[in-house]
Design a protein around this motif. Structure first.
Motif, short mmCIF file in Angstrom:
data_model
loop_
_atom_site.label_atom_id
_atom_site.label_comp_id
_atom_site.label_asym_id
_atom_site.label_seq_id
_atom_site.Cartn_x
_atom_site.Cartn_y
_atom_site.Cartn_z
N ARG A 151 0.84 -1.21 0.00
CA ARG A 151 0.00 0.00 0.00
C ARG A 151 0.87 1.26 0.00
O ARG A 151 0.55 2.24 -0.69
CB ARG A 151 -0.94 -0.01 1.21
CG ARG A 151 -2.09 -1.00 1.09
CD ARG A 151 -3.15 -0.74 2.16
NE ARG A 151 -2.62 -0.97 3.51
CZ ARG A 151 -2.66 -2.15 4.13
NH1 ARG A 151 -3.21 -3.20 3.53
NH2 ARG A 151 -2.19 -2.28 5.36
N ALA A 152 1.97 1.23 0.76
CA ALA A 152 2.87 2.39 0.80
C ALA A 152 3.51 2.62 -0.57
O ALA A 152 3.67 3.76 -1.02
CB ALA A 152 3.94 2.19 1.87
N ALA A 153 3.88 1.53 -1.24
CA ALA A 153 4.50 1.64 -2.55
C ALA A 153 3.53 2.21 -3.59
O ALA A 153 3.89 3.06 -4.41
CB ALA A 153 5.02 0.28 -3.01
N VAL A 154 2.28 1.76 -3.55
CA VAL A 154 1.27 2.29 -4.47
C VAL A 154 1.01 3.76 -4.16
O VAL A 154 0.84 4.58 -5.08
CB VAL A 154 -0.02 1.46 -4.39
CG1 VAL A 154 -1.15 2.14 -5.15
CG2 VAL A 154 0.21 0.05 -4.95
N ALA A 155 1.00 4.11 -2.87
CA ALA A 155 0.83 5.52 -2.50
C ALA A 155 1.97 6.37 -3.05
O ALA A 155 1.76 7.51 -3.49
CB ALA A 155 0.76 5.66 -0.98
N ALA A 156 3.17 5.81 -3.04
CA ALA A 156 4.32 6.53 -3.60
C ALA A 156 4.13 6.76 -5.10
O ALA A 156 4.41 7.85 -5.61
CB ALA A 156 5.60 5.75 -3.34
N ALA A 157 3.65 5.74 -5.81
CA ALA A 157 3.42 5.88 -7.25
C ALA A 157 2.30 6.88 -7.53
O ALA A 157 2.40 7.71 -8.44
CB ALA A 157 3.08 4.51 -7.85
N ASP A 158 1.24 6.83 -6.73
CA ASP A 158 0.13 7.78 -6.90
C ASP A 158 0.59 9.22 -6.69
O ASP A 158 0.12 10.14 -7.36
CB ASP A 158 -1.00 7.45 -5.92
CG ASP A 158 -1.76 6.19 -6.30
OD1 ASP A 158 -1.69 5.78 -7.47
OD2 ASP A 158 -2.41 5.61 -5.40
N ALA A 159 1.53 9.41 -5.75
CA ALA A 159 1.96 10.76 -5.37
C ALA A 159 2.63 11.50 -6.52
O ALA A 159 2.64 12.74 -6.55
CB ALA A 159 2.91 10.69 -4.17
N VAL A 160 3.22 10.76 -7.46
CA VAL A 160 3.88 11.42 -8.60
C VAL A 160 3.18 11.08 -9.92
O VAL A 160 3.74 11.30 -10.99
CB VAL A 160 5.38 11.02 -8.68
CG1 VAL A 160 6.15 11.61 -7.51
CG2 VAL A 160 5.56 9.51 -8.74
N ASP A 161 1.93 10.58 -9.82
CA ASP A 161 1.15 10.24 -11.01
C ASP A 161 1.95 9.31 -11.93
O ASP A 161 2.02 9.51 -13.14
CB ASP A 161 0.75 11.51 -11.77
CG ASP A 161 -0.37 11.25 -12.77
OD1 ASP A 161 -1.14 10.29 -12.56
OD2 ASP A 161 -0.45 11.99 -13.77
N TYR A 162 2.55 8.31 -11.35
CA TYR A 162 3.42 7.38 -12.06
C TYR A 162 2.65 6.66 -13.16
O TYR A 162 1.45 6.38 -13.01
CB TYR A 162 3.99 6.36 -11.06
CG TYR A 162 5.27 5.71 -11.49
CD1 TYR A 162 6.49 6.36 -11.32
CD2 TYR A 162 5.28 4.45 -12.07
CE1 TYR A 162 7.68 5.77 -11.71
CE2 TYR A 162 6.46 3.85 -12.47
CZ TYR A 162 7.65 4.52 -12.29
OH TYR A 162 8.83 3.93 -12.68
N ASP A 163 3.34 6.30 -14.25
CA ASP A 163 2.61 5.67 -15.35
C ASP A 163 3.45 4.61 -16.08
O ASP A 163 3.52 4.60 -17.31
CB ASP A 163 2.09 6.71 -16.34
CG ASP A 163 3.20 7.59 -16.91
OD1 ASP A 163 4.32 7.57 -16.39
OD2 ASP A 163 2.93 8.29 -17.91
N ASN A 164 4.05 3.70 -15.33
CA ASN A 164 4.74 2.55 -15.92
C ASN A 164 5.16 1.62 -14.78
O ASN A 164 4.66 1.75 -13.67
CB ASN A 164 5.94 2.98 -16.76
CG ASN A 164 6.22 2.00 -17.90
OD1 ASN A 164 7.02 1.09 -17.76
ND2 ASN A 164 5.54 2.18 -19.04
#
Length: 584
Positions: free
Chosen positions: A257-270
């Motif tokens: 969950r923390a890792a997904v939150a990190a990706a969401d925080a920068v609008d990650y897309d890959n």
């Protein structure tokens, strides 16, 4: 979907991407330097283009040249792999400006997570657990000492743009702060063009656990579980496994969950990887790698999800073909990295010609390699040339399969890390899964590794190298080691007729030098000279900093003395045995 993709990389990761593209029905375009003209990745691709001389700065790091190849070939997208320009926002932008698709996250995400200072700020706002550290970059050694006084030693000084163990130095005490500060700044500038640094509390015995994440351009995200990357030397990973022996399902979900939150925080897309340090039941954000990782195969083996193909599909605008609830973990997978390094000699670089190359096979065994026959591991690039990945029903099964595969893997002509992996399979701490990032430093002396050669002699005699031969005695086949010079002259079988273990490589001879001369232990480039003529030095004091295959090594005095000659300067290339400094 794309019709053709440029693979802007080399070695085993280029081979891996080319194979993934072929399975997807996508044409592949390779690039190669002078050193890689006969390489496997150039031969496997549908098209291959020359991009320059061996030095990466003149070939694989030349953005304009890579873009030109993409245009000439008609490629529609660029996959950067890992290393080189994989986490370069300027390259990603250049690709997009050329009307091509970048197979990776958008440039702003690369920039945000590439800066350790900025990524800490973003992660803190996103509620991801953080190791105590400075809020921004520091500008003096006094700030390192002030942090150490407040939080205690040891402390870690890190380059803001660092990664892969580069730009990282530990100050064990106040007295070591100046050296750590200088080393981190120097490596940050040399490797990433950015000498800014920050300070964190140093966790002396953590596990290094990373979470594979993937997020598409439509905001759908999932994590693919953890990889344990704690077996390291000089902060460079050697072995990875999935799942981690130290993580239970509850912690996996919390970290996920923390890792997904990190990706969401920068609008990650890959695809990307969020790395954590774990101590007890606590975990702390370390960094995010905005690319495919070297160790992605263990995740693929356990989840059944092709990470490389997923990166291509996401870049093409497709939605994730799975949700979090669809991800399952079955069995256990372990990856070991085959580097051109002499593990028994402090992992000294050992580039050169591989004279014998035989891969293992059988159930649950996978090899991702830059070779499929004898060839060259160039000195100009990273020492990694192959990865052995095994899968079993559980960890003990995977360990048994790894042991079997290692006995089948045969590499001769260079020293490799194969003996290290054979040795740790007899180490109780590793077998129990109780290791930390300090494993190599703490257990290395107790590991039993067969040396790769007799070694240099003090009297100037030529060093002998080992090769394996097969002999038949009374109808029984024996494999024995024969020692001889580099031309193959002179030999003496080892032992008295008992079967010998397969050889795992040899090392080049090193010319003998007189007492008092500090010589280069390996081929490389002088980064810095620490001494000058007339200076007094003590035994074990560093006199030069040598870089070889992306690794810095301090070359130290073997005795007390006064410097009578300095024979090298920064930027100078040296070969094994070359005299660097003379002491009287």
């Amino acid at each position: 979907m794309f019709g053709k993709v440029l693979v802007a990389n080399r070695g085993e990761i280029a081979v891996r991407i080319i194979r993934a593209l072929r399975e997807m029905g996508i044409g592949s375009v390779a690039v190669y330097s002078d050193a890689d003209r006969e390489s496997l990745h150039a031969r496997l691709a549908d098209e291959a283009y020359h991009v320059g001389p061996a030095p990466a700065t003149e070939s694989y790091l030349k953005i304009e040249g890579l873009i030109e190849v993409a245009r000439r070939s008609g490629a529609e997208a660029v996959h950067p792999g890992y290393g080189f320009l994989a986490e370069s926002a300027p390259f990603a932008r250049a690709v997009e400006r050329a009307g091509l698709v970048w197979i990776g996250p958008h440039p702003e995400a690369i920039e945000a997570m590439g800066s350790k200072v900025e990524s800490r700020r973003i992660m803190k706002e996103a509620g991801v657990p953080m190791v105590p550290g400075t809020e921004g970059e520091i500008s003096s050694v006094e700030e390192v000492r002030a942090f150490g006084e407040k939080h205690g030693y040891p402390v870690a000084v890190k380059a803001s743009a660092g990664g892969g163990g580069k730009g990282f130095a530990v100050a064990e005490s106040e007295g070591a702060a100046e050296d750590a500060y200088g080393r981190a700044r120097r490596e940050g500038e040399a490797y990433f063009g950015d000498g800014s640094v920050y300070v964190e509390r140093y966790l002396a015995g953590p596990r290094h656990i990373e979470i594979q994440v993937v997020r598409d351009k439509h905001g759908n995200a999932a994590h693919l579980g953890e990889r344990d990357c704690s077996i390291q030397r000089r902060h460079q990973k050697l072995l990875e496994e999935c799942p981690s022996p130290a993580i239970d399902p509850a912690m996996r979900e919390e970290m996920g969950r923390a890792a997904v939150a990190a990706a969401d925080a920068v609008d990650y897309d890959n695809v990307g990887t969020v790395e954590f340090l774990v101590e007890g039941d606590e975990f702390f954000f370390l960094e995010m790698n905005t690319r495919v990782q070297v160790e992605h195969p263990v995740t693929e083996e356990v989840t059944g999800i092709d990470v490389v193909q997923t990166s291509v599909r996401v870049a093409a605008g497709e939605k994730l073909p799975f949700a979090q609830d669809d991800v399952a973990w079955r069995g256990h997978s372990i990856e070991v990295r085959l580097n051109a390094e002499d593990a028994a000699n402090n992992f000294a670089p050992s580039p050169g010609t591989v004279t014998v190359y035989e891969e293992p096979g059988g159930p649950g065994v996978r090899v991702d390699s830059s070779l499929r026959e004898p060839g060259v591991v160039p000195e100009s690039y990273d020492p990694l040339f192959a990865k052995l990945i095994v899968r079993g029903s559980d960890r003990p099964d995977a360990l048994r399969r790894l042991r079997r595969a290692l006995t089948e893997f045969r590499v001769e002509g260079i020293a490799t890390t194969l003996p290290f992996f054979e040795a740790i399979l007899d180490d109780e701490v590793f077998v129990k899964g109780a290791y930390t990032t300090g494993f190599v430093a703490e257990r290395m002396e107790g590991l039993k590794m067969e040396p790769h050669s007799i070694g240099a002699t003090a009297d100037g005699a030529e060093e002998k190298t080992a090769r394996e031969v097969e002999v038949e005695v009374n109808g029984k086949l024996f494999r024995v080691k024969v020692y001889g010079d580099e031309a193959g002259g002179g030999s003496a079988p080892v032992g008295s007729g008992a079967p010998q273990r397969r050889g795992k490589g040899g090392s080049a001879k090193r010319p003998a030098v007189s007492e008092g001369t500090v010589a280069a232990p390996m081929q490389g480039t002088i980064v810095k000279v620490f001494v000058e003529e007339g200076q007094e030095v003590s035994v074990d004091e560093p006199v030069c900093l040598l870089e070889a295959m992306k690794m810095e090594s301090e070359i130290r005095a073997q005795k007390d003395g006064v410097v009578s000659e300095v024979l090298v300067e920064a930027g100078q290339a040296v070969r094994p045995g070359d005299a660097l400094v003379v002491l009287e």
